[in-house]
Structures are given as C-alpha cells and as structure tokens.
Design a protein around this motif. Structure first.
Motif, short mmCIF file in Angstrom:
data_model
loop_
_atom_site.label_atom_id
_atom_site.label_comp_id
_atom_site.label_asym_id
_atom_site.label_seq_id
_atom_site.Cartn_x
_atom_site.Cartn_y
_atom_site.Cartn_z
N GLN A 147 -4.95 5.62 -3.14
CA GLN A 147 -5.40 4.31 -2.68
C GLN A 147 -4.51 3.77 -1.56
OE1 GLN A 147 -6.66 0.94 -5.42
NE2 GLN A 147 -4.75 0.12 -4.66
N TYR A 148 -3.21 3.96 -1.71
CA TYR A 148 -2.26 3.37 -0.76
C TYR A 148 -1.86 4.30 0.38
CZ TYR A 148 -1.25 -0.70 -3.68
OH TYR A 148 -1.34 -1.85 -4.38
N ARG A 149 -1.83 5.61 0.09
CA ARG A 149 -1.21 6.50 1.05
C ARG A 149 -2.14 7.61 1.50
NH1 ARG A 149 3.10 4.09 -2.00
NH2 ARG A 149 2.40 5.24 -3.80
N PHE A 150 -2.04 8.75 0.89
CA PHE A 150 -2.80 9.91 1.37
C PHE A 150 -3.61 10.52 0.23
CE2 PHE A 150 1.16 9.76 3.87
CZ PHE A 150 0.60 9.51 5.11
N PRO A 151 -4.64 11.30 0.56
CA PRO A 151 -5.32 12.07 -0.49
C PRO A 151 -4.29 12.93 -1.22
CG PRO A 151 -6.55 12.20 1.56
CD PRO A 151 -5.25 11.52 1.88
N LEU A 152 -4.43 13.05 -2.52
CA LEU A 152 -3.45 13.79 -3.31
C LEU A 152 -3.26 15.22 -2.80
CD1 LEU A 152 -4.52 12.55 -6.81
CD2 LEU A 152 -2.28 12.20 -5.76
N SER A 153 -4.37 15.83 -2.40
CA SER A 153 -4.31 17.24 -2.00
C SER A 153 -3.66 17.44 -0.63
CB SER A 153 -5.73 17.82 -1.98
OG SER A 153 -6.60 16.91 -1.32
N TYR A 154 -3.44 16.34 0.09
CA TYR A 154 -2.87 16.42 1.42
C TYR A 154 -1.40 16.86 1.36
CZ TYR A 154 -1.16 14.61 5.96
OH TYR A 154 -0.57 14.46 7.17
N GLY A 155 -0.72 16.40 0.30
CA GLY A 155 0.68 16.82 0.13
C GLY A 155 1.59 16.36 1.25
N GLY A 156 1.44 15.10 1.69
CA GLY A 156 2.22 14.58 2.81
C GLY A 156 3.71 14.50 2.53
N GLN A 157 4.51 14.64 3.57
CA GLN A 157 5.95 14.47 3.46
C GLN A 157 6.26 12.99 3.26
OE1 GLN A 157 8.72 16.84 3.88
NE2 GLN A 157 7.01 18.09 3.20
N ARG A 158 7.29 12.72 2.48
CA ARG A 158 7.66 11.33 2.21
C ARG A 158 9.03 11.04 2.81
NH1 ARG A 158 8.56 10.91 -2.92
NH2 ARG A 158 7.78 8.81 -3.27
N THR A 159 9.21 9.84 3.30
CA THR A 159 10.49 9.48 3.93
C THR A 159 11.55 9.21 2.87
OG1 THR A 159 9.98 7.12 3.93
CG2 THR A 159 9.20 8.38 5.82
N PRO A 160 12.82 9.24 3.24
CA PRO A 160 13.89 9.02 2.25
C PRO A 160 13.83 7.65 1.59
CG PRO A 160 14.77 9.96 4.28
CD PRO A 160 13.35 9.59 4.57
N ASN A 307 10.31 -7.16 -9.14
CA ASN A 307 9.97 -7.55 -7.77
C ASN A 307 8.67 -6.93 -7.32
OD1 ASN A 307 12.87 -6.01 -7.95
ND2 ASN A 307 12.97 -8.24 -7.82
N GLY A 308 7.88 -7.72 -6.62
CA GLY A 308 6.63 -7.19 -6.10
C GLY A 308 6.57 -7.25 -4.59
N ALA A 309 5.85 -6.31 -4.00
CA ALA A 309 5.62 -6.31 -2.55
C ALA A 309 4.16 -6.69 -2.33
CB ALA A 309 5.91 -4.93 -1.97
N LEU A 310 3.94 -7.83 -1.70
CA LEU A 310 2.58 -8.32 -1.52
C LEU A 310 2.02 -7.78 -0.21
CD1 LEU A 310 3.09 -11.92 -2.91
CD2 LEU A 310 2.10 -9.95 -4.05
N MET A 311 1.18 -6.78 -0.35
CA MET A 311 0.58 -6.12 0.81
C MET A 311 -0.62 -5.33 0.32
SD MET A 311 1.42 -2.83 -0.15
CE MET A 311 1.34 -1.74 1.26
N SER A 312 -1.42 -4.88 1.25
CA SER A 312 -2.45 -3.90 0.95
C SER A 312 -2.45 -2.93 2.13
CB SER A 312 -3.82 -4.56 0.82
OG SER A 312 -4.34 -4.90 2.09
N PRO A 313 -3.06 -1.77 1.98
CA PRO A 313 -3.15 -0.88 3.15
C PRO A 313 -3.76 -1.61 4.35
CG PRO A 313 -3.82 0.30 1.17
CD PRO A 313 -3.61 -1.14 0.77
N THR A 314 -4.74 -2.47 4.10
CA THR A 314 -5.36 -3.22 5.19
C THR A 314 -4.37 -4.15 5.87
OG1 THR A 314 -7.44 -3.15 3.95
CG2 THR A 314 -7.30 -4.75 5.76
N SER A 315 -3.59 -4.91 5.08
CA SER A 315 -2.66 -5.87 5.69
C SER A 315 -1.58 -5.14 6.48
CB SER A 315 -2.04 -6.79 4.63
OG SER A 315 -1.08 -6.11 3.84
N VAL A 316 -1.14 -3.99 5.99
CA VAL A 316 -0.13 -3.22 6.71
C VAL A 316 -0.71 -2.66 8.01
CG1 VAL A 316 1.32 -1.14 6.63
CG2 VAL A 316 1.22 -2.67 4.66
#
Lengths: 333, 333
Positions: A147-160, A307-316
């Motif tokens: 929902q937030y990032r990438f399709p699961l099967s994409y296997g994207g690299q993640r930042t530190p 703590n919560g981060a108030l955002m959505s993929p759309t707002s970002v």
C-alpha cells in the motif's frame, strides 16, 4: 473526574485499570529477541486467509480474543472497541471486530494509534460513558508494503533510514479491575518540520515525540528518572538518537530510561535497517513484554508515548511534509 | 458524569454545548436548496490549491476557522480538534489542522465521522479532560471520486443507486457555553448484511442506522415523535426508504420526522442519483442549516444519527461485505 495538570496533561483521580492484554505477531517478529513474550506467533503470516489485509485483520482479532479470554469475558462484555490501523479506511480493524456486535470507535493516529485508543478510552471510562473497553491496533508488513511502497514481488532496495512495518497486533482490556492503572493521558499535537522523505519516519516523528515528553515532564514537574521507562514507538535508531538530542535541548536527559518499540522488536541481524514500525509494533511490544513485566513487578511507572507519522502515499507524492504526532498515557504498576 | 440509560445510550447530566458552527461547501452544493444556509461557498472547488486533496483540506480548515471566529476564539483556545475524512490515512483532516498547534485526535467512522467526533468529544468534555473542542469532518467529490472509483477524466456512468460525494466540510465548537446542548451520545456497532455493491451504500448502511435509532428509542423509552427531527446521513433515497421499512419492523414509524442529509443537500435536478454522501455531507448539513435553524428555535430536539460505510476499494475488490455503522448524539435547543 479528570483534571488538567499544567498546560495539557490529563490526570485521572481514579483512572481505569488494564485487566488483561495480549500480543499476536508474525513469523519474523516471533524470531526476534521478544519471542517468548508474545501470546501468539503465526506459523504463516497469511494466517490461512486469502489476502494480506484479511491476515492482518485476523491477527488483530486474535489479539483481542486472547486478551478477552485472559479477563474471562466475551466481546459482549465490552462497552466499546477502540481500534485503528494503517490500511486505507482502517479496514483491518473494522474487519477484526465486525462480528463482535459491540460499539466500535475507529481512531487513527498512525503508529501511535494504540496510545490514542488508550487515552480516549480512559477519558470516556472516567466520564462513566464506558465501563470496560478494548483498545487495539495492528499492522502487517505485506499489507503495508504494497500500500505504501512497492509491490511485494518487486523486492526493492531499502535505504538505511527506512523502517520495517511489523506484522503484529496488540490489545488491552481496560476497566475497573487489574494491577496496572492508567494515571494520566496526553493528547499530542502535530509537529511538522517539513521532512518529506517517507523512508525516514524517525526524523519526521522525533520532534513530536520530544514535544509530548517534554511537555508532560514540565506539566508534572517530573524528571525522566521518575519513570522506569519512557517508551516510544516507532522512532527506530535514527529517530531515537534525534529524540535524545532534542530532549537534551529541552533540559531533559532521557537516555537512561528511553526505550523504543521499533528497536526492541527485532535484533540487529534481522535486517530491518532503522528498526520496526507500524501500529502493531508499539501495540505488540506494550501488550506483550512490557505489560507482562510490569505485572511481574519489574516496572512501577512507565510513560508510554508512541509516535505517528501523518502522511499517505498521496500526500508525500504531492510534496506535503510528514507531520509527527505523539499521544501518551502514564501506566503505574 | 455520564450515566448509561438502557442498554447502550449515554446520558450526560450536564452535557457540553455547541457554542458555534460553520459549514463550507463547493460550487455544486452552493447551488442546491440549502445554498443560503452555508457560511462559505467556493467559487472554485480547487480552492486555489494545486491538488484536490489540498482543496478538501482547505475547505475543512475554512469551516474550523469560521466556527472559531463565531465563538470569538482562536485555535489555541481549543483543548483538542477531533476530525476525520474519507481520504487514505485521513490526510485531509490532519493537513487542515497541522498548523494549529492544538492537540489532534484523528477519528474515523466513514460518513458518520462528525457524529463520532461529537460523541467522543462530549464524553471527554464530561470527564473534564477537554474543556472546549472542535469537531469537524470533510469530503470532496474530486478527491473521493478518484480514490474510490474512477479517474475524474474518465467520466464513468453511475448507477441509479450510486451517491454523489459532497464537496463540503462542517465544524462545531463545543464547550460550556451555547444554546444547543448535547444531552446524549450513542456509540454504534457495525452491522454487516453482506452488501457488496459499493454503488449502493444506502442499502449497506440502513441496517446500522435502524439498529442505532431503534436501540436509542428503546433505551430512552421514547417515540420518533419525541424528536423534531431524526437526521441521518447519508442514506440517500434508497437507504432512507429501507430505513423507514426496517424501523417499521421494529415498531417505530419514523417517516414523519426522518430527514436524510444526503437527500437535503441537492435538488432532484442536480443529477446526484440516490443523493449525497461523504463525511462532509452530514457535517455541512448539520453545521449549516440544521444547527442554524435550531438556534433560531425551529427545532427543540434532534436525534443526529448519521451513517458510515466501512469499506475501502481494497476490501470491496477482495469480496468483503460493506459494514454499516451509525454513531449518534441528541441535541436540545
């Protein structure tokens, strides 16, 4: 009745008590350092469901059911369920309780939803509106990732600085019996420092965490050492270091007593980069090891300030800053 | 203190009062039958913003600001803002208040979010935790349409049972002064009759609306005629007819006093099919014409029981039923 102490802290004369609690987690979380402190560890993160969203829902339902069993009560004995999660329109939480036939209040505070549910519920209990309620929250790596990032099967690299959404749920039953009391509540305000990197939630949330903790300490004329633990979640290691520095600037050294759920849930070799996150992270760490050890007498007084981060993929994507928020309750054993 | 009447209704001994309220709506809503009863009508639904989501947020912010002005107070005079909306992760509401520096509680009850905010806030006021709060909610046709249904430019055909998401926001300031009192609150339970057609929300929500209304009438030993109005939202004409029939089966004839915000907001020639919907629909009808006319003495007692459909595009695509929910408050002039 509740009274207000200082500028914003809410003090309960006779606050509600946590009568039972339970945590249900996924396979990876069950392999971490807290593995022996959870009530349920999924053998398969899909929970025998057809979809990841239904699996998350089943995990939250499991946490609520296990917590109810420990209080020897059923859903019908609750005056309300207060719950929330990260999925669009909070579907995981409502699906978890749709068959309960119990009044249901959806709440949303991103990763601090569990504290928001406890704080609101405690105030409603205090008024007499609720005699007993459940507070719960959940998240699932697979439902959040896609929902937030990438399709699961994409296997994207993640930042530190990226955090790993926990597959986890926690639930607490709150009413007039139990050995752990909610003595204070704090409703957090949003703090937006214009952080726009969705892979650095720790930086986005640390200022709000500091605002809540510092304001409460001022309101109560207290020091960090007056608590056995100040428990945030989920700042991860980036946000935790920032929080400690920000608190230093406010004149509070929290380093000795500060713990972060996002750093407690996984071991360093579990490849979660900056730590865990998600509504279920602090919910499961609270309703797993922390309340369990508090009941056993290890802690007398805890400030639970996730703590919560108030955002959505759309707002970002639209270039909005990610605002942080931190609701809190003080627990006494 | 709050007491419980009957099975579930919450009665306030000295409930909070609505000191001011405001409604801000879009162009189409401003051309409808209630046009003279709104505080702000947008000339351009984009509200001079770059995106529809920011426009919705600006509309909610406008409603809150106008309501505050009428009470001659500022954001800082609020103990909390309770708000919610339909956008993923409720971004419209938090963006509307992110600069307020006021404690913020995100709540989510789909289209009955306004009632959830009022009910929770009233209980928290009653406990002493809040002395004055704002309750608000919003929706926007353009942000909802593309999130829930089709790209705006697609121009898809809509079924006769479909409803039109209102471009609207409402806000109420609640505290210890004002001529309209919140005397009771009711926390709704989810009712899932396995309706799976996201273009027929009225059918999905009517059973929950009936559950809340019938339970309250039983709890209070009251009849529909004890109220000047039973105000739902947003059942539209399909759901309203279903509700009246379901209430008949419970022994309550609500037809004379029942009004639905989704049917009040637009005229028949505005091509909204079964009626209006969205968190902003009941929020703007309540905080526009209804509270205004109540202040003028037209109504003495209103049961405000709007309705939410708990679903997301994901849950519908995965074949889940759409659960309805209806939170409520009773208002006395």
């Amino acid at each position: 009745m509740a009274t207000r102490v200082g500028s914003r802290t809410i003090a309960f004369t006779d606050g509600p008590k946590i009568s039972s609690f339970a945590a249900a987690v996924g396979k990876k979380e069950g392999e971490g350092p807290l593995s022996t402190k959870f009530d349920f560890i999924a053998e398969d993160d899909k929970m025998n469901k057809d979809t990841w969203e239904q699996a998350e829902s089943a995990l939250q339902s499991k946490a609520i059911t296990l917590a109810l069993e420990k209080s020897h009560i059923k859903h019908k004995d609750l005056d309300a369920i207060l719950a929330g999660d990260l999925l669009n329109q909070c579907i995981s939480s409502f699906m978890a309780s749709v068959e309960s036939n119990v009044p249901y209040l959806g709440v949303y505070g991103a990763c601090c939803t569990m504290a928001e549910a406890l704080a609101i519920g405690a105030c409603m209990y205090d008024s007499g509106a609720l005699r007993r309620f459940a507070a719960s929250a959940s998240s699932h790596f697979c439902s959040a990732e896609r929902q937030y990032r990438f399709p699961l099967s994409y296997g994207g690299q993640r930042t530190p600085t990226a955090q790993w959404t926990a597959t986890a749920a926690g639930a607490a039953i709150v009413g007039d019996t139990g050995s752990i009391k909610i003595t204070h509540a704090f409703l957090g305000q949003m703090v937006d420092m214009d952080i726009k990197d969705a892979a650095n939630m720790g930086a986005a949330m640390a200022p709000a965490a500091c605002h809540t903790i510092a304001t409460m300490l001022q309101d109560l004329d207290a020091q960090p050492s007056d608590f056995d633990m100040i428990l945030t979640g989920d700042l991860g290691n980036v946000g935790s270091e920032l929080l400690a520095t920000l608190c230093d600037l406010e004149g509070y050294n929290i380093r000795t007593v500060h713990r972060d759920c996002g750093m407690l849930l996984y071991s360093k070799d579990q490849d979660v980069h900056a730590g865990g996150s998600g509504c279920g992270c602090c919910a499961s760490v609270l309703c797993g090891p922390v309340l369990r050890e508090m009941e056993q007498g290890k802690y007398k007084r805890i400030l639970f300030a996730p703590n919560g981060a108030l955002m959505s993929p759309t707002s970002v994507q639209q270039g909005q800053g990610i605002a942080g928020i931190s609701h809190a309750v003080i627990l006494e054993g």
